[in-house]
Motif scaffolding. Structure first.
Motif, PDB file in Angstrom:
ATOM      1  N   GLY A   1       0.010   9.921  -4.973  1.00  0.00           N
ATOM      2  CA  GLY A   1      -0.632   9.875  -3.658  1.00  0.00           C
ATOM      3  C   GLY A   1      -0.228   8.650  -2.863  1.00  0.00           C
ATOM      4  O   GLY A   1       0.103   8.748  -1.679  1.00  0.00           O
ATOM      5  N   GLY A   2      -0.226   7.495  -3.517  1.00  0.00           N
ATOM      6  CA  GLY A   2       0.158   6.265  -2.841  1.00  0.00           C
ATOM      7  C   GLY A   2       1.615   6.267  -2.414  1.00  0.00           C
ATOM      8  O   GLY A   2       1.956   5.844  -1.303  1.00  0.00           O
ATOM      9  N   HIS A   3       2.476   6.746  -3.271  1.00  0.00           N
ATOM     10  CA  HIS A   3       3.912   6.751  -2.970  1.00  0.00           C
ATOM     11  C   HIS A   3       4.245   7.721  -1.842  1.00  0.00           C
ATOM     12  O   HIS A   3       5.100   7.423  -1.000  1.00  0.00           O
ATOM     13  N   PHE A   4       3.586   8.875  -1.826  1.00  0.00           N
ATOM     14  CA  PHE A   4       3.866   9.886  -0.805  1.00  0.00           C
ATOM     15  C   PHE A   4       2.986   9.745   0.432  1.00  0.00           C
ATOM     16  O   PHE A   4       3.141  10.489   1.381  1.00  0.00           O
ATOM     17  N   GLY A   5       2.053   8.806   0.407  1.00  0.00           N
ATOM     18  CA  GLY A   5       1.207   8.577   1.570  1.00  0.00           C
ATOM     19  C   GLY A   5       0.235   9.701   1.856  1.00  0.00           C
ATOM     20  O   GLY A   5      -0.050  10.000   3.010  1.00  0.00           O
ATOM     21  N   VAL A   6      -0.277  10.328   0.801  1.00  0.00           N
ATOM     22  CA  VAL A   6      -1.282  11.383   0.963  1.00  0.00           C
ATOM     23  C   VAL A   6      -2.556  10.974   0.227  1.00  0.00           C
ATOM     24  O   VAL A   6      -2.518  10.180  -0.722  1.00  0.00           O
ATOM     25  N   ALA A   7      -3.662  11.514   0.668  1.00  0.00           N
ATOM     26  CA  ALA A   7      -4.937  11.193   0.034  1.00  0.00           C
ATOM     27  C   ALA A   7      -4.944  11.644  -1.421  1.00  0.00           C
ATOM     28  O   ALA A   7      -4.355  12.677  -1.765  1.00  0.00           O
ATOM     29  N   ARG A   8      -5.583  10.879  -2.253  1.00  0.00           N
ATOM     30  CA  ARG A   8      -5.692  11.186  -3.691  1.00  0.00           C
ATOM     31  C   ARG A   8      -6.265  12.590  -3.895  1.00  0.00           C
ATOM     32  O   ARG A   8      -5.885  13.309  -4.819  1.00  0.00           O
ATOM     33  N   SER A   9      -7.144  13.030  -3.010  1.00  0.00           N
ATOM     34  CA  SER A   9      -7.752  14.355  -3.127  1.00  0.00           C
ATOM     35  C   SER A   9      -6.746  15.478  -2.889  1.00  0.00           C
ATOM     36  O   SER A   9      -7.018  16.630  -3.210  1.00  0.00           O
ATOM     37  N   LYS A  10      -5.578  15.157  -2.339  1.00  0.00           N
ATOM     38  CA  LYS A  10      -4.540  16.153  -2.070  1.00  0.00           C
ATOM     39  C   LYS A  10      -3.504  16.215  -3.187  1.00  0.00           C
ATOM     40  O   LYS A  10      -2.495  16.913  -3.072  1.00  0.00           O
ATOM     41  N   VAL A  11      -3.721  15.469  -4.279  1.00  0.00           N
ATOM     42  CA  VAL A  11      -2.787  15.407  -5.401  1.00  0.00           C
ATOM     43  C   VAL A  11      -3.524  15.814  -6.663  1.00  0.00           C
ATOM     44  O   VAL A  11      -4.619  15.303  -6.937  1.00  0.00           O
ATOM     45  N   SER A  12      -2.935  16.723  -7.445  1.00  0.00           N
ATOM     46  CA  SER A  12      -3.592  17.119  -8.694  1.00  0.00           C
ATOM     47  C   SER A  12      -2.573  17.539  -9.746  1.00  0.00           C
ATOM     48  O   SER A  12      -1.538  18.129  -9.429  1.00  0.00           O
TER      49      SER A  12
END
Length: 106
Positions: A62-73
């Motif tokens: 999430g941090g590397h791609f600049g997306v919210a943690r809730s959008k990564v699973s």
């Protein structure tokens, strides 16, 4: 050699080989397995207990791609080193980051 990711409607899936208990949370390049499949190599400091390493991987992605943690699973491989991580975002917005990850890390 196959790609280490697959575009999906509304996002993309990353194929990751995770190493827990590392000295830092980071990506360390692209690895090719004996069967020809490619994986994004990732390392996290967390231990592989009670989902801690998976959660650390989701934060790293999430941090590397600049997306919210809730959008990564993590969608497959919860107890394996080989995982599929889904990112819910427009694939075209992630293209430059994917390109940078495809280059050798120094």
């Amino acid at each position: 050699m196959s790609a280490f990711y697959r575009e999906r409607d509304g996002g993309l899936d990353l194929f990751v080989r995770l190493t827990p208990k590392a000295s830092a949370d980071q990506f360390s390049g692209i690895e090719t397995a004996a069967d020809g499949r490619s994986y994004l190599a990732a390392k996290v400091r967390a231990v592989p207990e009670k989902g801690a390493a998976n959660a650390a991987l989701e934060r790293l992605v999430g941090g590397h791609f600049g997306v919210a943690r809730s959008k990564v699973s993590v969608i497959t491989g919860q107890t394996s080193r080989l995982k599929t991580v889904r990112i819910e975002a427009e694939p075209s917005s992630l293209a430059s980051i994917l390109g940078a990850l495809s280059k050798p890390l120094s």
